[in-house]
Design a protein around this motif. Sequence first.
Motif, mmCIF file in Angstrom:
data_model
loop_
_atom_site.group_PDB
_atom_site.id
_atom_site.type_symbol
_atom_site.label_atom_id
_atom_site.label_comp_id
_atom_site.label_asym_id
_atom_site.label_seq_id
_atom_site.Cartn_x
_atom_site.Cartn_y
_atom_site.Cartn_z
ATOM 1 N N ALA A 63 24.799 4.771 18.996
ATOM 2 C CA ALA A 63 24.055 4.516 17.770
ATOM 3 C C ALA A 63 23.711 5.840 17.101
ATOM 4 C CB ALA A 63 22.785 3.724 18.098
ATOM 5 N N ASP A 64 22.964 5.761 16.005
ATOM 6 C CA ASP A 64 22.675 6.933 15.187
ATOM 7 C C ASP A 64 21.165 7.157 15.079
ATOM 8 O OD1 ASP A 64 25.419 6.783 14.778
ATOM 9 O OD2 ASP A 64 25.197 5.729 12.854
ATOM 10 N N GLY A 65 20.779 8.416 14.974
ATOM 11 C CA GLY A 65 19.373 8.740 14.800
ATOM 12 C C GLY A 65 19.130 10.229 14.938
ATOM 13 N N ALA A 66 17.914 10.633 14.621
ATOM 14 C CA ALA A 66 17.538 12.041 14.734
ATOM 15 C C ALA A 66 16.084 12.154 15.164
ATOM 16 C CB ALA A 66 17.736 12.763 13.397
ATOM 17 N N GLY A 67 15.811 13.194 15.948
ATOM 18 C CA GLY A 67 14.444 13.505 16.359
ATOM 19 C C GLY A 67 14.250 15.000 16.308
ATOM 20 N N ALA A 68 13.032 15.443 16.056
ATOM 21 C CA ALA A 68 12.771 16.877 15.919
ATOM 22 C C ALA A 68 11.413 17.233 16.491
ATOM 23 C CB ALA A 68 12.837 17.286 14.445
ATOM 24 N N VAL A 69 11.314 18.446 17.011
ATOM 25 C CA VAL A 69 10.031 18.979 17.456
ATOM 26 C C VAL A 69 9.866 20.394 16.920
ATOM 27 C CG1 VAL A 69 9.888 17.598 19.572
ATOM 28 C CG2 VAL A 69 10.938 19.871 19.646
ATOM 29 N N VAL A 70 8.622 20.770 16.694
ATOM 30 C CA VAL A 70 8.262 22.149 16.400
ATOM 31 C C VAL A 70 7.608 22.721 17.645
ATOM 32 C CG1 VAL A 70 6.829 23.706 15.019
ATOM 33 C CG2 VAL A 70 7.954 21.728 13.938
ATOM 34 N N LEU A 71 8.142 23.827 18.134
ATOM 35 C CA LEU A 71 7.556 24.539 19.259
ATOM 36 C C LEU A 71 6.902 25.815 18.740
ATOM 37 C CD1 LEU A 71 10.469 24.238 21.851
ATOM 38 C CD2 LEU A 71 8.255 23.124 22.014
ATOM 39 N N ARG A 72 5.706 26.112 19.206
ATOM 40 C CA ARG A 72 5.014 27.338 18.807
ATOM 41 C C ARG A 72 4.636 28.142 20.047
ATOM 42 N NH1 ARG A 72 -0.126 26.967 20.364
ATOM 43 N NH2 ARG A 72 -1.148 24.910 20.429
#
Length: 337
Positions: free
Chosen positions: A161-170
Amino acid sequence: METGIASVVAGIGACLPPRIVHNADYPSLGLDVSDEWIRTRTGIERRHWVTPGTSSGDLAVTAARAALRSADEPEVDLVILTTTTPDHHSPATAPWVAAQLGLGLVPAFDMAAACAGFVYGMAAADSWIKAGGAERVLVVASDTLSTVTDPTDQATAVVFADGAGAVVLRRGLQGEAGAVRAIRLGSDGTQQRLAIIHAGGSRNPGPTATAPPADRSLRMQGKDMFAHAVRRMTESSRSLLESVGWPVESVGAFIGHQANQRILDKVADLVGFGADARFGNIREVGNTSSASIPLVMDGLIARQAVTPGTRTLLTAFGGGAVWGSVALSWPKIEDYE
């Protein structure tokens, strides 16, 4: 509070394309499989597919915007995009994503690690931050595997299937909620054919459009993939828990790559995770490759289903073969929308 330098998850975002394909839709799509057959073998009931004209980069931009917004971070120092389905063979998709986000001239690159892409991206970002090369890193995992799947191949068409996920690391401290404690990665190139697209690369550079479907589409050796995925994710999880000194019963959240519900159950059983610690979304979204883990995390944060600071283990296995695990404390993200 532990004072060692750490990368800390400060923001999260996700994107699922609006088109939903239910198991019952497959006969009309030319594949004679039943809803029961799919559910019993994969645990999947429905999945999201892009419509023509929507790319992995498009999904990545939407997920990344949400992650930046939740982190209250208009700028980052680096963008890492993990994908098996880039917008083009060349150039990389990450610079275009960074431009669409208005991030200026920051370094940006693609990373190809199949379904383990997110944990590989986390490892790269963690190292970059600890080495002092960046204060904030955006890691985006985006795949549109429906675009490289043969609709007549039941081994793959009902799964991916299709999709996207994102995180910001600091850059932060080990004792903070969201801090990455340790990461362990591995690979075995002798298992390259577990999941492979034969056409289009430099080894078989003929025009992809004229190659037979079996060569231009993703092909997977399901039985062998199952065995290797269970083995490697189990070994990686056990090894990482031992290295950080976490008894398995102390881990409150276990999120495996959403490959197949039977794989997830087998790994969780072998490592020893209780039912209350197991989290996933494969039933609703299918196997979204590198995006699967951040998509699960995004849903849990939206529901406030896990207490910040909870010991968490992420693990994934993908074609290549590549695998990896991440130990972190569950993030505290208050500005989720």
